[in-house]
Design a protein around this motif. Structure first.
Motif, PDB file in Angstrom:
ATOM      1  N   ARG A 195      -7.179  -0.598 -28.053  1.00 36.73           N
ATOM      2  CA  ARG A 195      -5.862  -1.172 -27.758  1.00 36.73           C
ATOM      3  C   ARG A 195      -5.470  -0.842 -26.330  1.00 36.73           C
ATOM      4  O   ARG A 195      -5.764   0.240 -25.820  1.00 36.73           O
ATOM      5  CB  ARG A 195      -4.816  -0.630 -28.731  1.00 36.73           C
ATOM      6  N   LEU A 196      -4.755  -1.788 -25.692  1.00 41.59           N
ATOM      7  CA  LEU A 196      -4.325  -1.619 -24.306  1.00 41.59           C
ATOM      8  C   LEU A 196      -2.912  -2.165 -24.174  1.00 41.59           C
ATOM      9  O   LEU A 196      -2.649  -3.324 -24.516  1.00 41.59           O
ATOM     10  CB  LEU A 196      -5.268  -2.359 -23.344  1.00 41.59           C
ATOM     11  N   ILE A 252       3.383  -5.569 -23.549  1.00 45.99           N
ATOM     12  CA  ILE A 252       2.575  -6.333 -24.505  1.00 45.99           C
ATOM     13  C   ILE A 252       1.352  -5.496 -24.845  1.00 45.99           C
ATOM     14  O   ILE A 252       0.672  -4.966 -23.958  1.00 45.99           O
ATOM     15  CB  ILE A 252       2.144  -7.692 -23.919  1.00 45.99           C
ATOM     16  N   THR A 253       1.055  -5.381 -26.134  1.00 46.40           N
ATOM     17  CA  THR A 253      -0.097  -4.620 -26.605  1.00 46.40           C
ATOM     18  C   THR A 253      -1.200  -5.587 -27.022  1.00 46.40           C
ATOM     19  O   THR A 253      -0.968  -6.479 -27.852  1.00 46.40           O
ATOM     20  CB  THR A 253       0.285  -3.718 -27.788  1.00 46.40           C
ATOM     21  N   ASP A 256      -2.536 -17.038 -22.986  1.00 46.05           N
ATOM     22  CA  ASP A 256      -1.438 -17.769 -23.614  1.00 46.05           C
ATOM     23  C   ASP A 256      -0.616 -16.802 -24.438  1.00 46.05           C
ATOM     24  O   ASP A 256      -0.961 -15.627 -24.587  1.00 46.05           O
ATOM     25  CB  ASP A 256      -1.968 -18.928 -24.477  1.00 46.05           C
ATOM     26  N   GLY A 257       0.477 -17.254 -24.986  1.00 46.28           N
ATOM     27  CA  GLY A 257       1.358 -16.378 -25.744  1.00 46.28           C
ATOM     28  C   GLY A 257       2.509 -15.886 -24.890  1.00 46.28           C
ATOM     29  O   GLY A 257       3.069 -16.620 -24.063  1.00 46.28           O
ATOM     30  N   ALA A 302      -1.393  -7.687 -30.379  1.00 43.91           N
ATOM     31  CA  ALA A 302      -1.282  -6.941 -31.641  1.00 43.91           C
ATOM     32  C   ALA A 302      -0.164  -7.491 -32.506  1.00 43.91           C
ATOM     33  O   ALA A 302      -0.247  -7.458 -33.732  1.00 43.91           O
ATOM     34  CB  ALA A 302      -1.059  -5.460 -31.348  1.00 43.91           C
ATOM     35  N   ARG A 303       0.886  -8.039 -31.881  1.00 41.38           N
ATOM     36  CA  ARG A 303       2.013  -8.621 -32.617  1.00 41.38           C
ATOM     37  C   ARG A 303       2.319 -10.004 -32.043  1.00 41.38           C
ATOM     38  O   ARG A 303       3.292 -10.177 -31.307  1.00 41.38           O
ATOM     39  CB  ARG A 303       3.241  -7.715 -32.523  1.00 41.38           C
ATOM     40  N   GLY A 304       1.499 -10.924 -32.356  1.00 45.44           N
ATOM     41  CA  GLY A 304       1.718 -12.271 -31.863  1.00 45.44           C
ATOM     42  C   GLY A 304       0.430 -13.055 -31.826  1.00 45.44           C
ATOM     43  O   GLY A 304      -0.672 -12.515 -31.955  1.00 45.44           O
TER      44      GLY A 304
END
Length: 264
Positions: free
Chosen positions: A43-44, A53-54, A110-111, A78-80
């Motif tokens: 994870r970063l 943003i993770t 994207d996102g 991680a959340r999206g």
């Protein structure tokens, strides 16, 4: 994208670091590796402007025949639903006093990151690349470097001087306080114990079959019973002359009654 980073180390050190996946994972700033995963994965957290943003993903570094390195990575939020993919090329160019690392390639995202200002995204990308190359240039710690930091011991003299003999101290005489044993308090006699047992048995016999109220208000017995007050001498003297006087008065009344009857 095209970005250059200068580090004051030889190119050979950077090549050794890029060939070691463990050192590459340590060079990625803020990477939290998951247990049981490849070295360069985890994870970063990326901070873009005022947003964090993770991402969770992997990175692969491959050496090319021309001496450059290909860096490929993909990650997802991680959340999206957002994703990020990168394809970069690292070229090492020796220069005066160090090495210049040239980074070229493309990045698609994207996102959430797509809705942020492009200037903020570009500044965050440059900062991550600078720290990544600087971390690769750091020398890894080895057991030899840790041993060099240990202080050296001073050599012992070849002919040490003999130590002076110390006479043993005389033994102290026992104190007089411990010569005499303390006398224990006398144990209660057998007669006193038997009296106490007898009084306790009598108290149990008298309380059996009585209510709690009667037991509470019952007068004490045994050695705790109240002693009756002694009679005074005045009361005894009164009883001595009161009985004869009553007998005389009664006899006089009988005699007067008989005399009155005879006169009639």
């Amino acid at each position: 994208m095209e970005h250059e980073v200068f580090v004051p180390v030889q190119a050979e050190r950077l090549r050794e670091a890029l060939a070691d996946p463990v050192r590459v994972a340590r060079a990625v700033p803020g990477l939290q590796q998951d247990a049981g995963t490849p070295p360069v994965s985890g994870r970063l957290k990326v901070r873009v402007g005022g947003h964090t943003i993770t991402y969770r993903g992997t990175v692969r570094v491959t050496a090319r025949d021309d001496g450059s390195y290909a860096v490929e990575g993909d990650a997802a939020e991680a959340r999206g639903p957002g994703t990020v993919k990168l394809a970069l090329a690292l070229t090492l160019t020796p220069s005066d006093g160090g090495t210049t690392v040239t980074i070229t390639g493309t990045t698609t995202a994207d996102g959430r990151v797509a809705d942020l200002p492009p200037d903020a995204v570009s500044a965050t990308t440059d900062r991550l690349l600078n720290r990544f190359v600087e971390n690769l240039a750091e020398a890894p710690e080895t057991p030899q470097s840790a041993a060099e930091r240990e202080p050296e011991r001073e050599p012992e003299p070849e002919n040490p001087e003999p130590e002076a003999e110390v006479e043993p101290a005389p033994e102290a005489e026992p104190s007089a306080l411990f010569e005499e044993e303390e006398q224990a308090p006398p144990a209660p006699s057998r007669v006193n114990r038997e009296d106490a047992v007898a009084e306790a048995a009598h108290a149990r016999r008298t309380m059996i079959g009585r209510s709690a109220e009667e037991v509470d208000h019952a007068p004490p017995r045994g050695r705790y019973a109240p002693v009756p007050a002694p009679e005074t001498a005045d009361a005894r003297a009164t009883l001595r002359w009161a009985a004869p006087a009553a007998a005389v008065a009664l006899a006089s009344a009988i005699a007067v009654t008989r005399a009155l009857r005879k006169r009639r």
